[in-house]
Design an enzyme around this catalytic site. Structure first.
Site, PDB file in Angstrom:
ATOM      1  N   LYS A  13       0.838  -1.205   0.000  1.00  0.00           N
ATOM      2  CA  LYS A  13       0.000   0.000   0.000  1.00  0.00           C
ATOM      3  C   LYS A  13       0.872   1.255   0.000  1.00  0.00           C
ATOM      4  O   LYS A  13       0.630   2.188  -0.745  1.00  0.00           O
ATOM      5  CB  LYS A  13      -0.933  -0.016   1.228  1.00  0.00           C
ATOM      6  N   GLY A  99      10.731   3.602   5.987  1.00  0.00           N
ATOM      7  CA  GLY A  99       9.394   3.841   6.534  1.00  0.00           C
ATOM      8  C   GLY A  99       8.884   2.626   7.272  1.00  0.00           C
ATOM      9  O   GLY A  99       7.942   2.721   8.058  1.00  0.00           O
ATOM     10  N   HIS A 155      -4.987   1.441  13.761  1.00  0.00           N
ATOM     11  CA  HIS A 155      -4.522   1.161  12.404  1.00  0.00           C
ATOM     12  C   HIS A 155      -5.393   0.112  11.729  1.00  0.00           C
ATOM     13  O   HIS A 155      -6.130  -0.612  12.397  1.00  0.00           O
ATOM     14  CB  HIS A 155      -3.064   0.674  12.423  1.00  0.00           C
ATOM     15  N   LYS A 159      -1.876  -4.568   9.652  1.00  0.00           N
ATOM     16  CA  LYS A 159      -0.610  -4.126  10.251  1.00  0.00           C
ATOM     17  C   LYS A 159       0.008  -5.257  11.067  1.00  0.00           C
ATOM     18  O   LYS A 159      -0.685  -5.945  11.827  1.00  0.00           O
ATOM     19  CB  LYS A 159      -0.856  -2.894  11.128  1.00  0.00           C
TER      20      LYS A 159
END
Ligand code: NAP
Length: 265
Positions: A13, A99, A155, A159
């Site tokens: 994503k 990230g 979230h 995740k």
């Protein structure tokens, strides 16, 4: 100067958004991507991307670094491989912009040491959204006045790591200003394990995972007769791309590892 960028995790994503961002930036060139699955040799054959995205795909990082000249390596994969990739990029002299979240303190310490010894710039940002960075800063400021705080991070349900990198980073920043103490009733007892969340320095972090969410966090400060809530919502992964671009540009000037976007703003 055009910055030559590699992205790991291009089908993810975040990875897809980062591919569009780099390809559409006049000062950057996407010279390769790293995918662990052997799907096609070029992004033009990926259904996720337009036909004009002519970018070679590699399945092995060392082969990629041998074949392609790159300045910056962006990782948006999973904690386990992200850590290995970061080390490999540092050793190859390609500046990592990471990230991927979920690295342990020991892993971070090791990466800091490798970056320092090799003199290669590196940015690890648990959250690339500018609003999220401000939320963390405001929470750190509030901790000067409120010692009792609970963090609720929310979230999407795909995740892998919990608590989130942003939640942990927020707690670390708050801990710099907060008077350390164990919160809640000293006699409190959990009738159901986990009911009070995870403990960081006596603060509590709660992780919510639900479909429909992207990345959200609220920091609650309680005082006598008052409650301060600081909240940030990422509704779309585009919210992270300003920070990705900024990090790719800034890492070119660094000679060591910087942890957290707030340190380059
Ligand atoms: P995602 O949709 O699950 O994407 C991860 C991608 O990595 C998947 O496409 C996966 O491939 C791929 N992958 C796994 N192992 C790989 C390897 N060895 N080499 C190359 N690719 C590999 O997750 P996401 O939501 O994009 O998030 C990715 C990471 O960024 C997570 O750690 C997340 O916590 C973090 N994140 C950070 C920020 C920030 O602001 N810093 C914001 C959001 C998310 P498969 O599909 O084949 O499994």
């Amino acid at each position: 100067m055009t910055i030559r960028v590699v992205i790991a995790g291009p089908r993810g994503k975040m990875g897809q958004e980062a591919v569009h961002t780099v390809i559409n930036d006049d000062n950057m060139e996407l010279v390769a991507v790293l995918d662990h699955k052997e799907l096609a040799p070029n992004l033009v054959q990926y259904e996720q991307f337009p036909e004009q995205y002519n970018v070679p795909v590699y399945t092995e990082l060392h082969t990629l670094f041998d074949a392609v000249q790159a300045d910056v390596f962006v990782d948006l994969t999973t904690p386990k491989v992200g850590y290995e990739h970061t080390k490999a990029a540092l050793f190859a002299g390609v500046r990592p912009v990471i990230g991927t979240t979920g690295f342990t303190d020991e892993q971070l310490e090791e990466l800091v040491a490798i970056a320092k010894t090799s003199g290669v710039g590196c940015i690890i940002a648990p959250n690339f959204a500018i609003g999220a960075v401000l939320m963390m800063k405001f929470a750190q400021m509030a901790a000067n006045y409120f010692a009792d705080v609970e963090i609720i991070e929310m979230h999407h349900d795909r995740k892998l790591d919990a608590p989130s990198g942003t939640g942990v980073k927020t707690a670390q920043l708050i801990a710099k200003n907060r008077v350390p103490h164990k919160q809640g009733n000293p006699e409190e007892h959990e009738n159901l394990s986990g009911a009070r969340g995870a403990d960081i320095d006596g603060m509590r972090i709660h992780s919510v995972r639900l479909p429909g969410l992207v990345a959200h966090q609220q920091v609650l400060f309680g005082g006598a007769g008052e409650l301060l809530t600081i909240r940030h919502d990422s509704f779309d992964r585009k919210s992270f791309m300003t920070g990705v671009k900024l990090s790719i540009e800034k890492v070119m000037e660094l000679k060591e590892l910087v942890y957290g976007l707030e340190n380059i703003l």
